[in-house]
Design a protein around this motif. Sequence first.
Motif, PDB file in Angstrom:
ATOM      1  N   GLY A 295      -0.358  -1.762  -3.076  1.00 61.64           N
ATOM      2  CA  GLY A 295      -1.602  -1.368  -3.730  1.00 61.64           C
ATOM      3  C   GLY A 295      -2.808  -1.880  -2.971  1.00 61.64           C
ATOM      4  O   GLY A 295      -3.781  -1.156  -2.747  1.00 61.64           O
TER       5      GLY A 295
ATOM      6  N   LEU B 247      -3.008  -2.766   0.238  1.00 66.46           N
ATOM      7  CA  LEU B 247      -3.141  -2.068   1.525  1.00 66.46           C
ATOM      8  C   LEU B 247      -3.812  -0.726   1.330  1.00 66.46           C
ATOM      9  O   LEU B 247      -4.723  -0.341   2.068  1.00 66.46           O
ATOM     10  CB  LEU B 247      -1.758  -1.842   2.144  1.00 66.46           C
ATOM     11  CG  LEU B 247      -1.138  -2.997   2.909  1.00 66.46           C
ATOM     12  CD1 LEU B 247       0.267  -2.637   3.332  1.00 66.46           C
ATOM     13  CD2 LEU B 247      -1.968  -3.288   4.134  1.00 66.46           C
ATOM     14  N   ILE B 248      -3.360   0.007   0.290  1.00 66.32           N
ATOM     15  CA  ILE B 248      -3.891   1.353   0.106  1.00 66.32           C
ATOM     16  C   ILE B 248      -5.327   1.302  -0.382  1.00 66.32           C
ATOM     17  O   ILE B 248      -6.150   2.140   0.002  1.00 66.32           O
ATOM     18  CB  ILE B 248      -2.963   2.151  -0.817  1.00 66.32           C
ATOM     19  CG1 ILE B 248      -1.674   2.415  -0.052  1.00 66.32           C
ATOM     20  CG2 ILE B 248      -3.587   3.438  -1.275  1.00 66.32           C
ATOM     21  CD1 ILE B 248      -0.573   2.953  -0.858  1.00 66.32           C
ATOM     22  N   LEU B 249      -5.659   0.292  -1.170  1.00 67.70           N
ATOM     23  CA  LEU B 249      -7.050   0.138  -1.587  1.00 67.70           C
ATOM     24  C   LEU B 249      -7.956  -0.034  -0.373  1.00 67.70           C
ATOM     25  O   LEU B 249      -9.008   0.600  -0.276  1.00 67.70           O
ATOM     26  CB  LEU B 249      -7.208  -1.062  -2.511  1.00 67.70           C
ATOM     27  CG  LEU B 249      -8.651  -1.260  -2.970  1.00 67.70           C
ATOM     28  CD1 LEU B 249      -8.942  -0.368  -4.154  1.00 67.70           C
ATOM     29  CD2 LEU B 249      -8.950  -2.688  -3.281  1.00 67.70           C
TER      30      LEU B 249
ATOM     31  N   VAL C  22      -7.415   1.006   2.575  1.00 64.44           N
ATOM     32  CA  VAL C  22      -7.520   2.302   3.264  1.00 64.44           C
ATOM     33  C   VAL C  22      -8.598   3.150   2.597  1.00 64.44           C
ATOM     34  O   VAL C  22      -9.438   3.756   3.266  1.00 64.44           O
ATOM     35  CB  VAL C  22      -6.173   3.057   3.237  1.00 64.44           C
ATOM     36  CG1 VAL C  22      -6.350   4.467   3.760  1.00 64.44           C
ATOM     37  CG2 VAL C  22      -5.150   2.337   4.064  1.00 64.44           C
TER      38      VAL C  22
ATOM     39  N   LEU D  41       6.606   0.821   3.167  1.00 66.28           N
ATOM     40  CA  LEU D  41       5.364   1.555   3.386  1.00 66.28           C
ATOM     41  C   LEU D  41       5.187   1.814   4.868  1.00 66.28           C
ATOM     42  O   LEU D  41       5.190   0.891   5.671  1.00 66.28           O
ATOM     43  CB  LEU D  41       4.174   0.747   2.854  1.00 66.28           C
ATOM     44  CG  LEU D  41       2.792   1.292   3.167  1.00 66.28           C
ATOM     45  CD1 LEU D  41       2.599   2.650   2.538  1.00 66.28           C
ATOM     46  CD2 LEU D  41       1.715   0.352   2.702  1.00 66.28           C
TER      47      LEU D  41
ATOM     48  N   PHE E 274       2.796   3.428   7.843  1.00 63.96           N
ATOM     49  CA  PHE E 274       1.497   3.972   8.215  1.00 63.96           C
ATOM     50  C   PHE E 274       1.612   4.877   9.434  1.00 63.96           C
ATOM     51  O   PHE E 274       0.617   5.181  10.059  1.00 63.96           O
ATOM     52  CB  PHE E 274       0.495   2.854   8.491  1.00 63.96           C
ATOM     53  CG  PHE E 274      -0.113   2.277   7.253  1.00 63.96           C
ATOM     54  CD1 PHE E 274      -0.616   3.109   6.269  1.00 63.96           C
ATOM     55  CD2 PHE E 274      -0.174   0.922   7.062  1.00 63.96           C
ATOM     56  CE1 PHE E 274      -1.162   2.588   5.121  1.00 63.96           C
ATOM     57  CE2 PHE E 274      -0.719   0.386   5.914  1.00 63.96           C
ATOM     58  CZ  PHE E 274      -1.219   1.226   4.940  1.00 63.96           C
TER      59      PHE E 274
ATOM     60  N   PHE F 167      -1.870   9.022   6.794  1.00 69.11           N
ATOM     61  CA  PHE F 167      -2.438   8.555   5.535  1.00 69.11           C
ATOM     62  C   PHE F 167      -2.331   9.615   4.445  1.00 69.11           C
ATOM     63  O   PHE F 167      -2.179   9.285   3.277  1.00 69.11           O
ATOM     64  CB  PHE F 167      -3.898   8.145   5.719  1.00 69.11           C
ATOM     65  CG  PHE F 167      -4.060   6.818   6.393  1.00 69.11           C
ATOM     66  CD1 PHE F 167      -3.077   5.847   6.268  1.00 69.11           C
ATOM     67  CD2 PHE F 167      -5.184   6.528   7.142  1.00 69.11           C
ATOM     68  CE1 PHE F 167      -3.199   4.620   6.883  1.00 69.11           C
ATOM     69  CE2 PHE F 167      -5.322   5.293   7.768  1.00 69.11           C
ATOM     70  CZ  PHE F 167      -4.330   4.344   7.637  1.00 69.11           C
TER      71      PHE F 167
ATOM     72  N   ILE G  22       0.601   9.358   2.091  1.00 69.18           N
ATOM     73  CA  ILE G  22       0.542   8.132   1.283  1.00 69.18           C
ATOM     74  C   ILE G  22      -0.396   8.355   0.109  1.00 69.18           C
ATOM     75  O   ILE G  22      -0.085   8.039  -1.031  1.00 69.18           O
ATOM     76  CB  ILE G  22       0.041   6.952   2.138  1.00 69.18           C
ATOM     77  CG1 ILE G  22       1.002   6.681   3.286  1.00 69.18           C
ATOM     78  CG2 ILE G  22      -0.110   5.704   1.282  1.00 69.18           C
ATOM     79  CD1 ILE G  22       0.496   5.662   4.262  1.00 69.18           C
TER      80      ILE G  22
ATOM     81  N   MET H 164       0.492   8.349  -3.827  1.00 67.32           N
ATOM     82  CA  MET H 164      -0.155   7.434  -4.773  1.00 67.32           C
ATOM     83  C   MET H 164      -0.824   8.211  -5.898  1.00 67.32           C
ATOM     84  O   MET H 164      -0.750   7.830  -7.056  1.00 67.32           O
ATOM     85  CB  MET H 164      -1.207   6.587  -4.054  1.00 67.32           C
ATOM     86  CG  MET H 164      -0.671   5.586  -3.068  1.00 67.32           C
ATOM     87  SD  MET H 164       0.635   4.551  -3.710  1.00 67.32           S
ATOM     88  CE  MET H 164      -0.246   3.512  -4.853  1.00 67.32           C
TER      89      MET H 164
ATOM     90  N   LEU I 108      -8.888   7.680  -4.144  1.00 64.05           N
ATOM     91  CA  LEU I 108      -7.828   6.707  -3.862  1.00 64.05           C
ATOM     92  C   LEU I 108      -8.138   5.361  -4.513  1.00 64.05           C
ATOM     93  O   LEU I 108      -7.282   4.749  -5.159  1.00 64.05           O
ATOM     94  CB  LEU I 108      -7.721   6.534  -2.351  1.00 64.05           C
ATOM     95  CG  LEU I 108      -6.382   6.063  -1.825  1.00 64.05           C
ATOM     96  CD1 LEU I 108      -5.313   7.033  -2.218  1.00 64.05           C
ATOM     97  CD2 LEU I 108      -6.456   5.923  -0.328  1.00 64.05           C
ATOM     98  N   ILE I 109      -9.386   4.913  -4.374  1.00 66.44           N
ATOM     99  CA  ILE I 109      -9.773   3.627  -4.973  1.00 66.44           C
ATOM    100  C   ILE I 109      -9.621   3.693  -6.492  1.00 66.44           C
ATOM    101  O   ILE I 109      -9.052   2.796  -7.111  1.00 66.44           O
ATOM    102  CB  ILE I 109     -11.223   3.276  -4.585  1.00 66.44           C
ATOM    103  CG1 ILE I 109     -11.311   3.004  -3.091  1.00 66.44           C
ATOM    104  CG2 ILE I 109     -11.702   2.051  -5.360  1.00 66.44           C
ATOM    105  CD1 ILE I 109     -12.701   2.781  -2.589  1.00 66.44           C
TER     106      ILE I 109
ATOM    107  N   ILE J 109      -5.925   3.607  -7.532  1.00 64.67           N
ATOM    108  CA  ILE J 109      -5.315   2.285  -7.420  1.00 64.67           C
ATOM    109  C   ILE J 109      -5.824   1.356  -8.519  1.00 64.67           C
ATOM    110  O   ILE J 109      -5.085   0.560  -9.084  1.00 64.67           O
ATOM    111  CB  ILE J 109      -5.632   1.673  -6.032  1.00 64.67           C
ATOM    112  CG1 ILE J 109      -4.948   2.462  -4.930  1.00 64.67           C
ATOM    113  CG2 ILE J 109      -5.214   0.228  -5.972  1.00 64.67           C
ATOM    114  CD1 ILE J 109      -3.488   2.225  -4.844  1.00 64.67           C
TER     115      ILE J 109
END
Lengths: 290, 331
Positions: A97, A99-101, A103, B55, B57, B249, B252, B256, B295-296, B299
């Motif tokens: 989570g 890491l993706i944040l 990004v 994970l 990348f 990306f 991913i 998510m 994305l933010i 999450i």
Amino acid sequence: MDPVTAMYIAQGIHGLAYGMILFLLASGLTLIFGMMGILNLAHAAFFMLSAYFCYQVLAMTGSFWLALLIAPVATGLVGVVLERFLLRRVHAFGHIGELILTVGVSLVILEGVKVFWGTESLPVSVPAYLEGLISIAGLEYPIYRLFIIGLALFVLGILAVVLYKTRLGMVVRAAVSDADMVNALGINVPLVFMFVFGLGTWLAGIAGVAIAPILTVFPGLGDQVGLDAFMVVVVGGFGSLGGAFLVSIIFGLLSSYGVQFVSQLAPVLMFVFMAIVLVIKPMGLFGERE
Amino acid sequence: MRTTIKMVFAVLLIAVIAFYPRLFGIYYTNVFVTFAIFALFAVTLNLLLGYTGLLSFGHAMFFGTGAYGTALALEHIGGCPLLLALLIGFLSAVAWALMLSPIMVRVSGTAFAMLHLAFGQLMYVLALKLRGITGGEDGIGGFPIPPLNIPGVVSIDMADPLNFYYFAIAVLGLSLWILWFFTKTPFGTIMISVRDNANRVDYMGFKVPQTKALIYTIAGGFAGVAGSIYALFQNLISAEDGYHVFVSFAPIMMTMVGGIGSFFGPVVGSAIFGIIEELTSRYTERVELVMGLILILVIMYAPMGFLGLIQIFKIKWFGRLPQKAALEETS
């Protein structure tokens, strides 16, 4: 001195300067990783953001020194805000989570600067006395590269003093090795985390300002250097400052001499170096923890 | 009862897919093919991320390798049949995955992610620099797209977008079905166990590194199929489209946003991304900015993605806990 040796030395200084910039970036990355166990993938974006801040301060005040002071601090503050209001909240969902944040944050910063400053590359000029060449012992060196090396060493000196000679540094180092234990001793570890994250982004910010006059400021500024810095951290070992320092210098020299001798394959050299190291030591040269 | 509903649903789905081009026209047909390609690509990534807890990348490596494999086969082998080109794309991705797996099964977590980032960039740089093979920045384009030939039966012209749509959907759908089936086998269960507790799986006598290597190869191979179809669909593959870090990306983010826990989460995520991209690109050029913000937000507020949200609402509204088996499947 004959011109061939002179050329080698000049290339060496280029490599050292690049290595120093890499280390400024990589030290922030590896500090944050060592402390919090996360790789800040927005690091390169902070680096680029700082270069834009530098451009902005320079455009408003006209003083490079002021820009060198203000831009990294502003970048560090953005980092602190990111840690306090975003990163801390997703901590419960594990490393993926986080890491993706980062990004997501990096995408927002990358596109955000395009909204504010456009996609053109913007020039940054340094004071006249930092331009041009200086001759030492019959050799001509570009002053600005020497200045970068000096600046990096100065910043690293400060960092070393803070980390190894102050109480705060002691807490930070203790939290690197065992955050839970330090927390149990009554120290506000989240606050220390915030400080370290700010410090890491501040270091990235200094690197961003240092490179701005050489490469000019544009949205893709962080791509190459950022990737190299990530590789430095991987090869040097996650969380190891000494490893990061050694590998930064090696990478800097590899890139400058690589361009000279095998210009076509120069970008591949670092990957080859990394692959060899990782096949022998999967956690990097000085890495221990997973 | 449940099976009847499932049958009806399946028939409806097939009917919608079959009549989709006639209903929405050629532009949205192409949008749908892109969606389907990235749905498969994201599902293969989720095999690593959601099922095995790895994970990556650099998943674009396999996408790009599959794409370049197919493109090079069609460019250089005269009269290369379509299915052979597809197979070459698949096999080249499998080969690359097999070559990497000895290194990759030894690491996990952040090291796994960063190694993939680095190797992904290596492939990107190589694709840019080896101009003689890959065409550098321009990539490989304009290679012949052969008709789908079943000797003695039919020969279907693939230059026709409508025919290609059915071909692409058939290949991608079949791949998805194989992967879905794969996750339901006993081996699929071991895969989830490796994510939850690798040590325990080891004690029970299963070979963890070999398990990881096999999953890795399968995920890579089918990502290669997605890339291969992509190359055929665009009739062009460049370093930017195949190996760029954003290509890594994208799945991913889709996983998510759609929901990391379930098999079909990435498919939903791919659909959501397709819709968002369609809508935002009408108003702004900064599609990535919107993507980053989404994305933010995901999450922060919905870490289990869209399907996770649905699951939560189901429990809230119907007050009924899902079956234990279903919970285990989505957790």
